[in-house]
Design an enzyme around this catalytic site. Structure first.
Site, mmCIF file in Angstrom:
data_model
loop_
_atom_site.group_PDB
_atom_site.id
_atom_site.type_symbol
_atom_site.label_atom_id
_atom_site.label_comp_id
_atom_site.label_asym_id
_atom_site.label_seq_id
_atom_site.Cartn_x
_atom_site.Cartn_y
_atom_site.Cartn_z
ATOM 1 N NE ARG A 57 -93.338 -24.171 1.061
ATOM 2 C CZ ARG A 57 -92.426 -24.257 0.103
ATOM 3 N NH1 ARG A 57 -91.442 -25.150 0.190
ATOM 4 N NH2 ARG A 57 -92.463 -23.483 -0.965
ATOM 5 N N GLY A 58 -95.650 -26.034 -0.946
ATOM 6 C CA GLY A 58 -95.123 -26.151 -2.306
ATOM 7 C C GLY A 58 -96.094 -27.012 -3.108
ATOM 8 N NE ARG A 91 -101.461 -23.416 1.394
ATOM 9 C CZ ARG A 91 -100.240 -22.959 1.092
ATOM 10 N NH1 ARG A 91 -99.209 -23.785 1.010
ATOM 11 N NH2 ARG A 91 -100.045 -21.678 0.867
ATOM 12 C CD GLN A 200 -93.016 -19.350 1.837
ATOM 13 O OE1 GLN A 200 -92.690 -18.173 2.009
ATOM 14 N NE2 GLN A 200 -94.283 -19.706 1.683
ATOM 15 C CG ASP A 241 -98.561 -22.299 -5.816
ATOM 16 O OD1 ASP A 241 -97.568 -21.549 -5.876
ATOM 17 O OD2 ASP A 241 -98.724 -23.153 -4.929
ATOM 18 C CG ASN A 251 -94.902 -18.687 -7.711
ATOM 19 O OD1 ASN A 251 -95.054 -19.841 -7.306
ATOM 20 N ND2 ASN A 251 -93.763 -18.035 -7.532
HETATM 21 O O1 MRU Z 1 -97.335 -21.095 0.179
HETATM 22 P P1 MRU Z 1 -96.337 -22.054 -0.404
HETATM 23 O O2 MRU Z 1 -95.024 -22.068 0.298
HETATM 24 O O3 MRU Z 1 -96.926 -23.432 -0.565
HETATM 25 O O4 MRU Z 1 -96.078 -21.471 -1.858
HETATM 26 C C1 MRU Z 1 -95.179 -22.141 -2.692
HETATM 27 C C2 MRU Z 1 -94.938 -21.430 -3.964
HETATM 28 O O5 MRU Z 1 -95.483 -20.373 -4.226
HETATM 29 C C3 MRU Z 1 -94.036 -22.117 -4.943
HETATM 30 O O6 MRU Z 1 -93.374 -21.187 -5.744
HETATM 31 C C4 MRU Z 1 -94.888 -23.021 -5.852
HETATM 32 O O7 MRU Z 1 -95.698 -23.847 -5.100
HETATM 33 C C5 MRU Z 1 -94.061 -23.817 -6.749
HETATM 34 S S1 MRU Z 1 -93.252 -25.117 -5.861
HETATM 35 C C6 MRU Z 1 -92.375 -26.073 -6.901
#
Ligand code: MRU
Length: 351
Positions: A57-58, A91, A200, A241, A251
């Site tokens: 993820r991220g 996603r 997270q 994101d 985000n």
């Molecule tokens: O749902 P996730 O864990 O994929 O969400 C991640 C985030 O919201 C992060 O802040 C974003 O992707 C930036 S990662 C460098």
């Protein structure tokens, strides 16, 4: 042989790729920090599943994983349009996923236009492209850290979710800035919001910062306002994101509340994201698709059910922070400030 770009103990990357076996390996982010388990992937559909279930993820990391998913699909002899379509459906919010898949699609089209390639030649050429996406992302993180570290005021910084090495090719966006700011003596310590419901912050950001030797204190998401009012938080920095043309930021859910709190307390609110997160085709935050995930992830923590059976819940996984609440956006090409339509367009055009 496993290949990991610029791998040093400092970087912490969530992926490995073995070009001999044509095998992607992902650290299981659902099991961190308790267990460091690496899964092996040779089927693009399993990579799509790993993105959907958040084993990986991220925003930048899912783009890189998807790029290698295309490599696996090529090795499997699957039609690449189908492979890419499957990976796109995983996603909806992080634009880095679509950015990376568009880039792989363009490379596949270029390769298809030349003299016919064997599967092994196609796989080698697509591997080089996926590897370049990964290497470039690590470079973006290191540049954001250079631009962003001097901006953090002395004292304590708060971050939300995980925008660290695990969310990128390595080193991280917001967490990379934090790590460099700490190494350069700009900040004292970090508060990490736990980030319900996936945790997270408590699980991944705390793990990364502890590994990097940066003092970190975990907060429940609801504690930030109190600590701001007490003068314990001097800045906030998060990842993104997707960033719309007007500077609105998508985000992790909870980011918007932090930005409102930061504004109410006169605390700077920074966003760190590579230019692969800018989506100038999206006019404003209203146009960014917000992923709704299973409410099971809200009514439970792991196997433990919290809410009564039968009660309803919601799970928007992201929110929109309006540009007017953002002090600056730190990118790999420099720092953007309001008015964002002009500053972001200029950074995107920069080489
Ligand atoms: O749902 P996730 O864990 O994929 O969400 C991640 C985030 O919201 C992060 O802040 C974003 O992707 C930036 S990662 C460098």
């Amino acid at each position: 042989m496993s290949m990991t770009p610029r791998e040093t103990p400092l970087l912490l990357s969530p992926l490995r790729f073995d070009p001999v076996r044509v095998e992607l390996q992902l650290i299981d982010q659902l099991r961190l920090p308790g267990e460091e388990v690496w899964h092996r992937y040779t089927d693009y559909r399993a990579v799509a599943e790993a993105i959907t279930t958040m084993v990986v993820r991220g925003a930048p990391a899912i783009g890189i994983a998807a790029a290698f998913g295309v490599v696996l699909g090529a090795k499997q002899g699957a039609p690449l349009d189908e492979v890419i379509a499957t990976l796109r459906r995983t996603r909806p919010t992080a634009v880095n996923l679509f950015w990376a898949l568009d880039r792989m699609q363009r490379r596949a089209t270029e390769l298809g236009a030349g003299s016919p390639l064997s599967i092994d030649q196609l796989v080698a050429a697509l591997t080089a492209e996926a590897q370049a996406i990964w290497d470039e992302d690590v470079g973006y993180c290191l540049r954001m850290a250079d631009f962003g570290a001097p901006l953090l005021p002395p004292g304590n910084v708060l971050t939300h979710c995980n925008a660290g090495g695990l969310a990128t090719g390595g080193y991280g966006t917001a967490v990379g800035v934090i790590r460099s700011a700490f190494a350069q003596g700009h900040i004292r310590s970090v508060f990490a919001d736990e980030t319900r419901p996936f945790l997270q912050g408590a699980r991944l950001t705390a793990y990364e910062l502890q590994k990097a030797g940066v003092p970190v204190t975990v907060l429940c998401d609801s504690m930030a306002g109190h600590l701001m009012a007490q003068g314990e938080i001097q800045s906030v920095i998060v990842g993104a994101d997707r960033i719309a043309r007007n500077g609105d930021i998508a985000n992790k859910i909870g980011t918007y509340s932090l930005a409102v709190l930061a504004s109410a307390h006169g605390i700077p609110f920074f966003v760190a994201a590579p230019r692969s997160t800018l989506d100038l085709s999206t006019a404003s935050g209203r146009d960014i698709p917000i992923e709704e995930r299973s409410t099971e992830e809200v009514v439970r923590i792991g196997p433990v059910r919290l809410a009564p059976v039968g009660v309803s819940a919601r799970h928007p996984a992201f929110d929109i922070t309006p540009a007017r609440l953002v002090t600056a956006i730190i990118t790999d090409a420099g720092v953007a400030k309001a008015p964002y339509p002009e500053s972001l367009a200029a950074l995107l055009a920069a080489t």
